[in-house]
Write a protein that holds these residues in place. Structure first.
Motif, short mmCIF file in Angstrom:
data_model
loop_
_atom_site.label_atom_id
_atom_site.label_comp_id
_atom_site.label_asym_id
_atom_site.label_seq_id
_atom_site.Cartn_x
_atom_site.Cartn_y
_atom_site.Cartn_z
N ARG A 42 0.82 -1.21 0.00
CA ARG A 42 0.00 0.00 0.00
C ARG A 42 0.86 1.27 0.00
O ARG A 42 0.39 2.34 -0.40
N ASN A 43 2.09 1.15 0.46
CA ASN A 43 2.94 2.33 0.60
C ASN A 43 4.21 2.28 -0.24
O ASN A 43 5.00 3.23 -0.20
N ALA A 44 4.41 1.20 -0.96
CA ALA A 44 5.56 1.05 -1.87
C ALA A 44 5.19 0.00 -2.90
O ALA A 44 4.25 -0.78 -2.69
N PRO A 45 5.89 -0.06 -4.03
CA PRO A 45 5.55 -1.07 -5.03
C PRO A 45 5.61 -2.48 -4.44
O PRO A 45 6.53 -2.80 -3.67
N GLU A 46 4.64 -3.29 -4.77
CA GLU A 46 4.61 -4.66 -4.24
C GLU A 46 5.87 -5.42 -4.64
O GLU A 46 6.43 -5.21 -5.71
N ARG A 85 1.25 -5.14 -15.28
CA ARG A 85 0.56 -4.45 -14.19
C ARG A 85 1.52 -3.76 -13.24
O ARG A 85 1.21 -2.68 -12.71
N THR A 86 2.69 -4.35 -13.01
CA THR A 86 3.57 -3.87 -11.94
C THR A 86 4.83 -3.17 -12.44
O THR A 86 5.61 -2.67 -11.62
N MET A 87 5.05 -3.12 -13.75
CA MET A 87 6.23 -2.45 -14.28
C MET A 87 5.86 -1.61 -15.50
O MET A 87 4.79 -1.82 -16.10
N ASN A 88 6.73 -0.71 -15.89
CA ASN A 88 6.47 0.11 -17.08
C ASN A 88 7.01 -0.59 -18.33
O ASN A 88 7.80 -0.06 -19.09
N GLY A 89 6.54 -1.80 -18.52
CA GLY A 89 6.89 -2.60 -19.68
C GLY A 89 5.81 -3.63 -19.92
O GLY A 89 4.80 -3.66 -19.20
N LYS A 107 5.86 -0.07 -10.79
CA LYS A 107 4.73 0.83 -10.59
C LYS A 107 4.24 0.71 -9.15
O LYS A 107 4.38 -0.33 -8.51
N ASN A 108 3.61 1.78 -8.67
CA ASN A 108 2.99 1.72 -7.35
C ASN A 108 1.56 1.21 -7.46
O ASN A 108 1.11 0.84 -8.56
N GLY A 109 0.84 1.20 -6.35
CA GLY A 109 -0.52 0.66 -6.35
C GLY A 109 -1.49 1.42 -7.23
O GLY A 109 -2.52 0.88 -7.64
N ALA A 110 -1.17 2.68 -7.55
CA ALA A 110 -2.02 3.48 -8.43
C ALA A 110 -1.62 3.33 -9.90
O ALA A 110 -2.20 3.98 -10.78
N GLY A 111 -0.64 2.47 -10.18
CA GLY A 111 -0.22 2.23 -11.55
C GLY A 111 0.76 3.25 -12.09
O GLY A 111 0.99 3.32 -13.30
#
Length: 293
Positions: A42-46, A85-89, A107-111
């Protein structure tokens, strides 16, 4: 002075991990261990180093992570089959070399893209050494490779491997390392063979813990939970969402303001480990109940 300070910090860290292990493997019925799902997502990328460091700082006992392998054979932290979903690729992690994945950002939880890079399993275990336990969820396919990294980093005693597979399969596929580390079977109590799976593990292996999954809290579910509890094995329950814990989930605790009906109910069933998406709030609850340091 600097050397002395380093030695003191090392001693404190080793005391911390020793305490967690003794709580997990020993007879400390008055303590509940907090497992943070994909670390502090919730406070950093998973599955990031920062998310894990946040958990260490707040006093979490164990972080749950997931593994994938790169094209050039490195184990990295990634939950999904795709990095979209979790990276810019885009694409599968196994289509990239480690260097190529490191050139991208998590990416963070907001994408939104952050400055954080995908970590390797070795980097994670180096960070966690002496500080926090690690639970490898999606990673059974790399059991032996993960074990080699644990040996290299001196963290074999800090890692829990798990799988929702019968004992016979796990033994045949990983028998040479199975007895060298902590292995936790995952059992869906709704499945017709749930009790047979439990019995097989209890007969041949006597696991230190079972992860139990259930979508209701009916009599048969309670019977099987009590059976595992009576065997002496620790019970690991997910409070992430209702279908995993019979409706006694994190959001019931936080959004409905019914923590005693969620976390309290889970503790009442004898759970030693609770995996949560709300680690800070669960820690507050346990500390108020004198169930956590």
């Amino acid at each position: 002075f600097i050397l002395l300070l380093c030695l003191v910090q090392l001693a404190v860290a080793q005391n911390r991990i020793t305490e967690i292990r003794e709580n997990l493997l020993g007879n400390y019925s008055d303590r509940v261990l907090v497992v943070s799902h994909r670390a502090d997502w919730r406070n950093a990328p998973e599955n990031s180093l920062q998310a894990i460091q946040n958990c260490i700082d707040m006093g979490v006992d164990m972080v749950e992570i997931d593994l994938k392998k790169t094209k050039d054979g490195h184990l990295v932290l990634m939950h999904d089959k795709l990095i979209n979903r979790t990276m810019n690729g885009k694409g599968r992690p196994e289509d990239y070399t480690l260097a190529e994945l490191k050139a991208l950002r998590l990416k963070n939880g907001a994408g939104c893209k952050t400055r954080h890079q995908i970590p390797t399993f070795e980097e994670v275990m180096t960070l966690c050494k002496g500080k926090i336990m690690v639970n490898v969820d999606k990673g059974y396919d790399y059991f032996k490779e993960a074990y080699a990294i644990l040996e290299k980093t001196g963290t074999v005693g800090q890692c829990v491997m798990k799988a929702g597979l019968p004992y016979e399969q796990v033994k045949s596929e990983n028998g040479d390392v199975l007895d060298k580390m902590i292995f936790m079977p995952v059992v869906n109590l709704q499945k017709a063979d749930a009790e047979a799976v439990i019995d097989s593990y209890l007969t041949h292996m006597s696991p230190k813990a079972f992860e139990l999954v259930f979508n209701n809290d009916g009599p048969e579910v309670l019977r099987l939970i009590d059976k595992v509890r009576s065997s002496g094995a620790r019970i690991f329950i997910n409070s992430l969402w209702p279908e995993l814990c019979g409706g006694h989930d994190d959001d019931r605790a936080v959004e409905l303001h019914e923590p005693d009906e969620s976390w309290g109910w889970i503790i009442g069933r004898g759970a030693k480990l609770i995996q949560t998406d709300r680690p800070a709030l669960l820690l507050d609850y346990l500390r108020a109940k004198k169930l956590h340091n």
